[in-house]
Design a protein around this motif. Structure first.
Motif, PDB file in Angstrom:
ATOM      1  N   GLN A  67      40.935  30.352  41.324  1.00 18.88           N
ATOM      2  CA  GLN A  67      42.259  29.902  41.728  1.00 18.88           C
ATOM      3  C   GLN A  67      43.328  30.895  41.257  1.00 18.88           C
ATOM      4  OE1 GLN A  67      40.054  28.051  40.071  1.00 18.88           O
ATOM      5  NE2 GLN A  67      39.632  26.252  41.308  1.00 18.88           N
ATOM      6  N   TRP A  68      43.155  31.409  40.041  1.00 17.44           N
ATOM      7  CA  TRP A  68      44.114  32.395  39.538  1.00 17.44           C
ATOM      8  C   TRP A  68      43.934  33.734  40.241  1.00 17.44           C
ATOM      9  CZ3 TRP A  68      48.475  31.500  37.381  1.00 17.44           C
ATOM     10  CH2 TRP A  68      48.664  30.369  36.613  1.00 17.44           C
ATOM     11  N   GLN A  69      42.724  34.074  40.619  1.00 19.93           N
ATOM     12  CA  GLN A  69      42.518  35.309  41.380  1.00 19.93           C
ATOM     13  C   GLN A  69      43.268  35.242  42.705  1.00 19.93           C
ATOM     14  OE1 GLN A  69      38.433  36.457  41.884  1.00 19.93           O
ATOM     15  NE2 GLN A  69      37.952  36.083  39.738  1.00 19.93           N
ATOM     16  N   ALA A  70      43.214  34.097  43.359  1.00 20.82           N
ATOM     17  CA  ALA A  70      43.922  33.936  44.627  1.00 20.82           C
ATOM     18  C   ALA A  70      45.425  34.052  44.414  1.00 20.82           C
ATOM     19  CB  ALA A  70      43.576  32.587  45.258  1.00 20.82           C
ATOM     20  N   TRP A  71      45.939  33.497  43.325  1.00 15.75           N
ATOM     21  CA  TRP A  71      47.373  33.596  43.041  1.00 15.75           C
ATOM     22  C   TRP A  71      47.749  35.039  42.738  1.00 15.75           C
ATOM     23  CZ3 TRP A  71      50.162  35.015  38.645  1.00 15.75           C
ATOM     24  CH2 TRP A  71      51.532  34.760  38.716  1.00 15.75           C
ATOM     25  N   MET A  72      46.921  35.745  41.975  1.00 16.14           N
ATOM     26  CA  MET A  72      47.206  37.141  41.623  1.00 16.14           C
ATOM     27  C   MET A  72      47.241  38.038  42.858  1.00 16.14           C
ATOM     28  SD  MET A  72      47.247  37.635  38.146  1.00 16.14           S
ATOM     29  CE  MET A  72      46.631  39.252  37.856  1.00 16.14           C
ATOM     30  N   ARG A  73      46.449  37.725  43.850  1.00 23.04           N
ATOM     31  CA  ARG A  73      46.389  38.545  45.075  1.00 23.04           C
ATOM     32  C   ARG A  73      47.345  38.051  46.154  1.00 23.04           C
ATOM     33  NH1 ARG A  73      40.283  38.272  44.057  1.00 23.04           N
ATOM     34  NH2 ARG A  73      39.936  40.226  42.962  1.00 23.04           N
ATOM     35  N   HIS A  74      48.227  37.127  45.800  1.00 22.10           N
ATOM     36  CA  HIS A  74      49.224  36.565  46.721  1.00 22.10           C
ATOM     37  C   HIS A  74      48.590  35.810  47.882  1.00 22.10           C
ATOM     38  CE1 HIS A  74      52.774  38.453  44.884  1.00 22.10           C
ATOM     39  NE2 HIS A  74      51.949  39.447  44.591  1.00 22.10           N
ATOM     40  N   THR A  75      47.379  35.321  47.715  1.00 26.35           N
ATOM     41  CA  THR A  75      46.744  34.489  48.732  1.00 26.35           C
ATOM     42  C   THR A  75      47.332  33.091  48.704  1.00 26.35           C
ATOM     43  OG1 THR A  75      44.729  35.762  48.456  1.00 26.35           O
ATOM     44  CG2 THR A  75      44.530  33.669  49.587  1.00 26.35           C
ATOM     45  N   ARG A  76      47.678  32.620  47.534  1.00 24.83           N
ATOM     46  CA  ARG A  76      48.356  31.336  47.392  1.00 24.83           C
ATOM     47  C   ARG A  76      49.698  31.590  46.725  1.00 24.83           C
ATOM     48  NH1 ARG A  76      44.877  27.497  43.728  1.00 24.83           N
ATOM     49  NH2 ARG A  76      46.775  26.286  43.681  1.00 24.83           N
ATOM     50  N   SER A  77      50.684  30.824  47.134  1.00 24.44           N
ATOM     51  CA  SER A  77      52.036  31.066  46.630  1.00 24.44           C
ATOM     52  C   SER A  77      52.285  30.389  45.291  1.00 24.44           C
ATOM     53  CB  SER A  77      53.068  30.604  47.657  1.00 24.44           C
ATOM     54  OG  SER A  77      52.889  29.234  47.933  1.00 24.44           O
ATOM     55  N   GLN A  78      51.731  29.204  45.081  1.00 22.85           N
ATOM     56  CA  GLN A  78      51.958  28.454  43.848  1.00 22.85           C
ATOM     57  C   GLN A  78      50.790  28.672  42.883  1.00 22.85           C
ATOM     58  OE1 GLN A  78      54.800  26.845  43.189  1.00 22.85           O
ATOM     59  NE2 GLN A  78      55.487  27.606  45.168  1.00 22.85           N
ATOM     60  N   GLU A  84      43.858  21.057  38.501  1.00 27.65           N
ATOM     61  CA  GLU A  84      43.046  21.726  39.522  1.00 27.65           C
ATOM     62  C   GLU A  84      41.917  22.523  38.862  1.00 27.65           C
ATOM     63  OE1 GLU A  84      43.760  24.859  43.203  1.00 27.65           O
ATOM     64  OE2 GLU A  84      45.461  24.105  42.067  1.00 27.65           O
ATOM     65  N   LEU A  85      42.221  23.201  37.768  1.00 28.05           N
ATOM     66  CA  LEU A  85      41.201  23.971  37.060  1.00 28.05           C
ATOM     67  C   LEU A  85      40.148  23.053  36.436  1.00 28.05           C
ATOM     68  CD1 LEU A  85      43.520  26.589  35.346  1.00 28.05           C
ATOM     69  CD2 LEU A  85      42.065  26.951  37.336  1.00 28.05           C
ATOM     70  N   LEU A  86      40.586  21.922  35.872  1.00 32.28           N
ATOM     71  CA  LEU A  86      39.643  20.964  35.294  1.00 32.28           C
ATOM     72  C   LEU A  86      38.744  20.353  36.374  1.00 32.28           C
ATOM     73  CD1 LEU A  86      41.937  19.159  32.705  1.00 32.28           C
ATOM     74  CD2 LEU A  86      40.024  20.697  32.219  1.00 32.28           C
ATOM     75  N   HIS A  87      39.321  20.085  37.540  1.00 35.47           N
ATOM     76  CA  HIS A  87      38.539  19.550  38.652  1.00 35.47           C
ATOM     77  C   HIS A  87      37.464  20.548  39.088  1.00 35.47           C
ATOM     78  CE1 HIS A  87      37.379  17.461  42.205  1.00 35.47           C
ATOM     79  NE2 HIS A  87      37.996  18.273  43.039  1.00 35.47           N
ATOM     80  N   ASP A  88      37.799  21.838  39.099  1.00 35.61           N
ATOM     81  CA  ASP A  88      36.830  22.862  39.481  1.00 35.61           C
ATOM     82  C   ASP A  88      35.716  22.971  38.442  1.00 35.61           C
ATOM     83  OD1 ASP A  88      35.974  24.987  41.271  1.00 35.61           O
ATOM     84  OD2 ASP A  88      36.469  26.336  39.611  1.00 35.61           O
ATOM     85  N   VAL A  89      36.050  22.835  37.168  1.00 33.85           N
ATOM     86  CA  VAL A  89      35.019  22.870  36.115  1.00 33.85           C
ATOM     87  C   VAL A  89      34.060  21.701  36.295  1.00 33.85           C
ATOM     88  CG1 VAL A  89      34.654  22.607  33.628  1.00 33.85           C
ATOM     89  CG2 VAL A  89      36.392  24.170  34.473  1.00 33.85           C
ATOM     90  N   GLU A  90      34.604  20.521  36.585  1.00 31.32           N
ATOM     91  CA  GLU A  90      33.760  19.336  36.808  1.00 31.32           C
ATOM     92  C   GLU A  90      32.870  19.524  38.043  1.00 31.32           C
ATOM     93  OE1 GLU A  90      31.947  15.711  36.481  1.00 31.32           O
ATOM     94  OE2 GLU A  90      33.138  16.804  35.012  1.00 31.32           O
TER      95      GLU A  90
END
Length: 166
Positions: A67-78, A84-90
């Motif tokens: 999710q942070w990789q997508a934000w760093m590459r401007h794929t996602r704006s927010q 969201e990160l905890l949900h992905d870990v689960e």
């Protein structure tokens, strides 16, 4: 997170006119993600400050959550939220659990042998066996290419034709 660290994070997240880097968020490992506005650039620059010092040779993409990789590459704006990160870990934990369960189920079938197939599979209709292969061969199946070497007379003619054309 302690009260002092939380106050520090809130202070770093404020967009003040004199501040170059604004804190966008933190991941579950404690890495800090910043955003920098550049006047000459059309979009902001984003970078990460790792909690641990990482040697360049040890870096891999798994250090930063997707999710942070997508934000760093401007794929996602927010930037992603902690929820969201905890949900992905689960989700990853459940996936690993399911893979382990399927692997042990497959191993028990392999140990039991092919005759220990579920009754549900036995009740299904079996596909018809493939037709027996015919002994006739298709044209070209027995073709074997031969080596080719031009004879010296043709070679000499080709060289003289090239000289005439130039």
């Amino acid at each position: 997170m302690g009260a002092i660290r939380q106050a520090y994070m809130m202070w770093k997240a404020l967009r003040l006119p004199w501040r170059r880097d604004v804190l966008a968020g933190v991941d579950l490992d404690g890495n800090l993600y910043f955003e920098r506005s550049v006047r000459s650039a059309q979009r902001t620059r984003r970078h990460v400050v790792y909690k641990k010092n990482i040697n360049v040779a040890e870096y891999n993409d798994q250090i930063i959550p997707i999710q942070w990789q997508a934000w760093m590459r401007h794929t996602r704006s927010q930037p992603p939220t902690i929820q969201e990160l905890l949900h992905d870990v689960e989700r990853r934990r459940r996936l690993a659990e399911n893979v382990h369960r399927l692997a042990t189920k497959g191993m028990s079938r392999a140990v039991a042998g092919p005759e220990a197939v579920d009754t549900a599979q036995n009740s299904r209709s079996q596909p018809p066996p493939p037709p027996p292969a015919s002994k006739t061969s298709a044209p070209g199946e027995s073709f074997e290419p031969e080596g080719w070497k031009p004879d010296s007379a043709n070679r000499a003619n080709t060289r003289s034709n090239k000289k005439d054309n130039n």
